[in-house]
Design a protein around this motif. Structure first.
Motif, PDB file in Angstrom:
ATOM      1  N   LYS A  38       0.831  -1.208   0.000  1.00 33.92           N
ATOM      2  CA  LYS A  38       0.000   0.000   0.000  1.00 33.92           C
ATOM      3  C   LYS A  38       0.866   1.259   0.000  1.00 33.92           C
ATOM      4  N   PRO A  39       1.422   1.592  -1.133  1.00 28.25           N
ATOM      5  CA  PRO A  39       2.230   2.817  -1.183  1.00 28.25           C
ATOM      6  C   PRO A  39       1.349   4.053  -1.019  1.00 28.25           C
ATOM      7  N   LYS A  40       1.991   5.179  -0.691  1.00 28.18           N
ATOM      8  CA  LYS A  40       1.226   6.428  -0.600  1.00 28.18           C
ATOM      9  C   LYS A  40       0.764   6.858  -1.982  1.00 28.18           C
ATOM     10  N   ALA A  41       1.590   6.548  -2.989  1.00 25.98           N
ATOM     11  CA  ALA A  41       1.250   6.976  -4.349  1.00 25.98           C
ATOM     12  C   ALA A  41       2.015   6.154  -5.374  1.00 25.98           C
ATOM     13  N   VAL A  42       1.506   6.189  -6.596  1.00 31.09           N
ATOM     14  CA  VAL A  42       2.227   5.620  -7.739  1.00 31.09           C
ATOM     15  C   VAL A  42       2.440   6.777  -8.720  1.00 31.09           C
ATOM     16  N   ILE A  43       3.666   6.939  -9.193  1.00 29.67           N
ATOM     17  CA  ILE A  43       3.933   7.973 -10.208  1.00 29.67           C
ATOM     18  C   ILE A  43       4.450   7.267 -11.458  1.00 29.67           C
ATOM     19  N   THR A  44       3.761   7.483 -12.575  1.00 32.41           N
ATOM     20  CA  THR A  44       4.211   6.852 -13.821  1.00 32.41           C
ATOM     21  C   THR A  44       4.852   7.904 -14.721  1.00 32.41           C
ATOM     22  N   SER A  45       5.784   7.443 -15.544  1.00 31.59           N
ATOM     23  CA  SER A  45       6.404   8.358 -16.507  1.00 31.59           C
ATOM     24  C   SER A  45       6.919   7.568 -17.698  1.00 31.59           C
ATOM     25  N   SER A  46       7.384   8.283 -18.703  1.00 27.20           N
ATOM     26  CA  SER A  46       8.101   7.743 -19.877  1.00 27.20           C
ATOM     27  C   SER A  46       7.242   7.046 -20.926  1.00 27.20           C
TER      28      SER A  46
ATOM     29  N   GLU B  14      -4.568   1.503  -9.600  1.00 22.23           N
ATOM     30  CA  GLU B  14      -5.203   2.201  -8.471  1.00 22.23           C
ATOM     31  C   GLU B  14      -5.974   1.235  -7.590  1.00 22.23           C
ATOM     32  N   GLN B  15      -6.582   0.258  -8.243  1.00 21.80           N
ATOM     33  CA  GLN B  15      -7.382  -0.724  -7.505  1.00 21.80           C
ATOM     34  C   GLN B  15      -6.481  -1.625  -6.632  1.00 21.80           C
TER      35      GLN B  15
ATOM     36  N   THR C  97      -4.444   3.365  -4.121  1.00 21.24           N
ATOM     37  CA  THR C  97      -3.954   4.736  -4.047  1.00 21.24           C
ATOM     38  C   THR C  97      -4.063   5.364  -5.422  1.00 21.24           C
ATOM     39  N   LYS C  98      -3.657   6.641  -5.506  1.00 19.29           N
ATOM     40  CA  LYS C  98      -3.792   7.339  -6.781  1.00 19.29           C
ATOM     41  C   LYS C  98      -2.557   7.177  -7.650  1.00 19.29           C
TER      42      LYS C  98
ATOM     43  N   GLU D 275      -2.723  16.908  -6.876  1.00 18.94           N
ATOM     44  CA  GLU D 275      -3.510  16.036  -5.997  1.00 18.94           C
ATOM     45  C   GLU D 275      -4.993  16.037  -6.368  1.00 18.94           C
ATOM     46  N   ARG D 276      -5.430  17.041  -7.156  1.00 19.69           N
ATOM     47  CA  ARG D 276      -6.821  17.053  -7.605  1.00 19.69           C
ATOM     48  C   ARG D 276      -6.973  16.478  -9.017  1.00 19.69           C
ATOM     49  N   GLY D 277      -5.912  15.945  -9.531  1.00 19.22           N
ATOM     50  CA  GLY D 277      -5.986  15.263 -10.831  1.00 19.22           C
ATOM     51  C   GLY D 277      -5.651  16.150 -12.024  1.00 19.22           C
ATOM     52  N   GLY D 278      -5.433  17.448 -11.796  1.00 22.84           N
ATOM     53  CA  GLY D 278      -5.138  18.366 -12.904  1.00 22.84           C
ATOM     54  C   GLY D 278      -3.765  18.095 -13.499  1.00 22.84           C
ATOM     55  N   LEU D 279      -3.700  18.096 -14.830  1.00 24.62           N
ATOM     56  CA  LEU D 279      -2.414  17.918 -15.519  1.00 24.62           C
ATOM     57  C   LEU D 279      -1.869  19.311 -15.855  1.00 24.62           C
ATOM     58  N   HIS D 280      -0.938  19.771 -15.022  1.00 25.16           N
ATOM     59  CA  HIS D 280      -0.434  21.143 -15.129  1.00 25.16           C
ATOM     60  C   HIS D 280       0.811  21.201 -15.999  1.00 25.16           C
ATOM     61  N   ILE D 281       0.769  22.043 -17.021  1.00 25.24           N
ATOM     62  CA  ILE D 281       1.987  22.328 -17.788  1.00 25.24           C
ATOM     63  C   ILE D 281       2.842  23.211 -16.890  1.00 25.24           C
ATOM     64  N   LYS D 282       4.058  22.782 -16.580  1.00 30.07           N
ATOM     65  CA  LYS D 282       4.878  23.566 -15.659  1.00 30.07           C
ATOM     66  C   LYS D 282       5.452  24.776 -16.388  1.00 30.07           C
ATOM     67  N   PRO D 283       4.981  25.978 -16.031  1.00 30.08           N
ATOM     68  CA  PRO D 283       5.372  27.172 -16.795  1.00 30.08           C
ATOM     69  C   PRO D 283       6.828  27.573 -16.595  1.00 30.08           C
ATOM     70  N   GLU D 284       7.435  27.109 -15.491  1.00 33.07           N
ATOM     71  CA  GLU D 284       8.837  27.468 -15.233  1.00 33.07           C
ATOM     72  C   GLU D 284       9.775  26.645 -16.115  1.00 33.07           C
ATOM     73  N   TYR D 285       9.269  25.567 -16.666  1.00 34.21           N
ATOM     74  CA  TYR D 285      10.094  24.615 -17.428  1.00 34.21           C
ATOM     75  C   TYR D 285      10.174  24.997 -18.906  1.00 34.21           C
ATOM     76  N   GLY D 286       9.018  25.439 -19.440  1.00 30.85           N
ATOM     77  CA  GLY D 286       9.015  25.804 -20.854  1.00 30.85           C
ATOM     78  C   GLY D 286       7.616  26.150 -21.319  1.00 30.85           C
ATOM     79  N   ILE D 287       7.515  26.451 -22.603  1.00 29.28           N
ATOM     80  CA  ILE D 287       6.219  26.781 -23.204  1.00 29.28           C
ATOM     81  C   ILE D 287       5.814  25.611 -24.100  1.00 29.28           C
ATOM     82  N   ILE D 288       4.554  25.206 -24.026  1.00 30.20           N
ATOM     83  CA  ILE D 288       4.070  24.189 -24.970  1.00 30.20           C
ATOM     84  C   ILE D 288       2.996  24.803 -25.849  1.00 30.20           C
ATOM     85  N   GLU D 289       3.178  24.690 -27.164  1.00 24.81           N
ATOM     86  CA  GLU D 289       2.114  25.042 -28.108  1.00 24.81           C
ATOM     87  C   GLU D 289       1.513  23.729 -28.607  1.00 24.81           C
ATOM     88  N   PHE D 290       0.227  23.743 -28.936  1.00 31.24           N
ATOM     89  CA  PHE D 290      -0.438  22.550 -29.462  1.00 31.24           C
ATOM     90  C   PHE D 290      -0.857  22.839 -30.891  1.00 31.24           C
TER      91      PHE D 290
END
Ligand SMILES: [Zn+2]
Length: 466
Positions: free
Chosen positions: A250-258, A270-271, A275-276, A294-309
């Motif tokens: 039962k970890p506090k969280a799972v973080i996926t990447s790559s 999650e099941q 956990t989330k 923690e509320r599920g929002g996928l935030h583009i980190k503005p300090e890292y760079g600009i993303i255009e779509f």
């Protein structure tokens, strides 16, 4: 050991396991000095504060960073000095984020062809790391990364960990690209302990049904606070535990990447771990970052760079529509990339996150630009994980397209797989891909990973030719 030399890797591969553990811990200490220096500390303090900036403050911050990058490349990077001259531009022409559009999109091909000219003239070799992308899209690519940027990346990962409620000293189980164990190893351990960083690095290359029992035992004994790594590997672990009703991890969280996190992977992970799952997006070129709050929002980190779509004509897509991520990074002085097409697709949205943080959001990170099947009439169809919606008897699956008229779906069955599941997969695939394309199911014992241990859900050799 990703940056180890061939000799180091040879010695490592031929050392007994205990010795490898000592090396991994030592290597952990060594890497920690690289990761957690002054730049890391300063960057973390900065982004820990600026995460609460207002929209106006974020805009101001981005414009300041953009002007810095533009001034820097104009002065130091031959490729850009020439490009600016050719387009009759000077740094003073960049007074708003929108002015970025005055520059063309930079492709991977451009970087390959202009590597030397994209290298700043003011670099000291001791401040630089040469990185290689995996080449999972067919062609490998090399680029330069400043040591400073390397540290800052870890500051962003730390912020993501704090968003997930994980603390600095917490125990971490990773399932990632580290080739920690010799590839032909047949008996446990399939992991390496890094005592210094309270980590166990599990190999993502040895996760066969036969070996997963050993993984489970180790994971239960280690009892991690955080599970971090490729979603496909964490999913395999979760699936094994689920089938045996093991619920003690039962970890506090799972973080996926790559890799893209697919819906069915998130659901099961999650099941099982109750956990989330937080989806952390970054790229090898270090041009942009998306972290999940923690509320599920996928935030583009503005300090890292600009993303255009952008769409296929390099025009901005409508809100809610998938677009190619074209990124301008702020962190990497060793090879700054401006309006760089990183090869990923996401869906931007205009909304406010319940967490109270301002700044741009995405609704979904859809995947790589080549995660598509091309139909005979030229349509690109993505989000193929939908084909397996509601089908639980599939362990893993993969779409392979070698010709326009036919798609092979490789399926690793579970014990309870039935004829009904086969029919459902074909029905769903036809529903998504249309009737003009032949669908063939192939049952396979496992799905081969790439050289970097990554799992690829869609391989279209047709899409790559276009
Ligand atoms: Zn949020």
């Amino acid at each position: 050991m990703a940056h180890g030399s061939m000799t180091t890797r040879f010695i490592y591969n031929h050392s007994p396991w205990l010795f490898q553990t000592l090396i991994a811990s030592y290597y952990g200490i060594y890497k920690s000095f690289q990761k957690f220096g002054d730049s890391y500390q300063r960057c973390f303090e900065h982004i820990n504060k600026s995460q609460w900036f207002s929209a106006a403050q974020i805009n101001e911050l981005q414009l300041r960073e953009l002007k810095n990058v533009i001034g820097y490349v104009y002065q130091n990077v031959p490729y850009y000095s020439e490009l600016f001259k050719r387009l009759n531009l000077v740094p003073a022409d960049f007074q708003s984020i929108d002015d970025l559009k005055k520059l063309p999109v930079l492709t991977k091909e451009d970087v390959r062809a202009n590597f030397e000219r994209l290298t700043p003239g003011n670099l000291s070799p001791k401040d630089v790391i040469t990185e290689h992308t995996s080449g999972s899209t067919g062609k490998a690519m090399k680029f330069l990364l400043s040591k400073d940027c390397y540290q800052k990346e870890y500051a962003f990962l730390r912020l993501q960990r704090t968003w997930a409620g994980v603390e600095d000293d917490d125990r971490v189980a990773t399932f990632g690209g580290h080739a920690v164990i010799k590839i032909d190893r047949h008996k446990p351990p399939f992991w390496i302990n890094n005592y210094f960083e309270h980590q166990v690095l599990f190999s993502s290359y040895h996760m066969s049904e036969r070996n997963l029992g050993f993984y489970a035992e180790k994971l239960i004994r280690f009892n991690p606070d955080l599970i971090l790594g490729y979603p496909s590997s964490i999913y395999l672990m979760a699936s094994y535990l689920s089938r045996r009703n093991i619920t003690v991890v039962k970890p506090k969280a799972v973080i996926t990447s790559s890799e893209s996190l697919l819906d069915f992977q998130r659901k099961l992970i999650e099941q099982v771990f109750r956990t989330k799952v937080y989806s952390y997006y970054g790229n090898a070129e270090r041009v942009s970052n998306i972290s999940q709050c923690e509320r599920g929002g996928l935030h583009i980190k503005p300090e890292y760079g600009i993303i255009e779509f952008l769409d296929e004509n390099d025009e901005p897509v409508e809100e809610g529509e998938p677009g190619r991520m074209v990124c301008t990074g702020f962190l990497n002085d060793a090879m700054p990339l401006i309006r760089y097409d990183v090869g990923d697709i996401a869906i931007p949205i205009q909304s406010e996150c319940a967490c109270g943080r301002s700044g741009p959001l995405v609704k979904e990170i859809v995947g790589r630009t080549d995660d598509f099947i091309v139909t005979p009439n030229g349509e690109h169809i993505g989000r193929l994980s939908q084909v397996f919606k509601g089908i639980d008897a599939v362990e893993e699956a993969q779409f392979v397209q070698n010709e326009k008229e036919r798609v092979i779906i490789n399926v690793v069955k579970r014990a309870d797989f039935s004829e009904h599941d086969s029919k459902a997969i074909i029905y769903n695939a036809k529903d998504r891909l249309g009737d003009d394309i032949g669908i063939e199911l192939r049952f396979v014992p496992n799905i081969r990973r790439h050289a970097n241990g990554k799992f690829k859900f869609v391989i279209s050799n047709v899409a790559r030719e276009i």
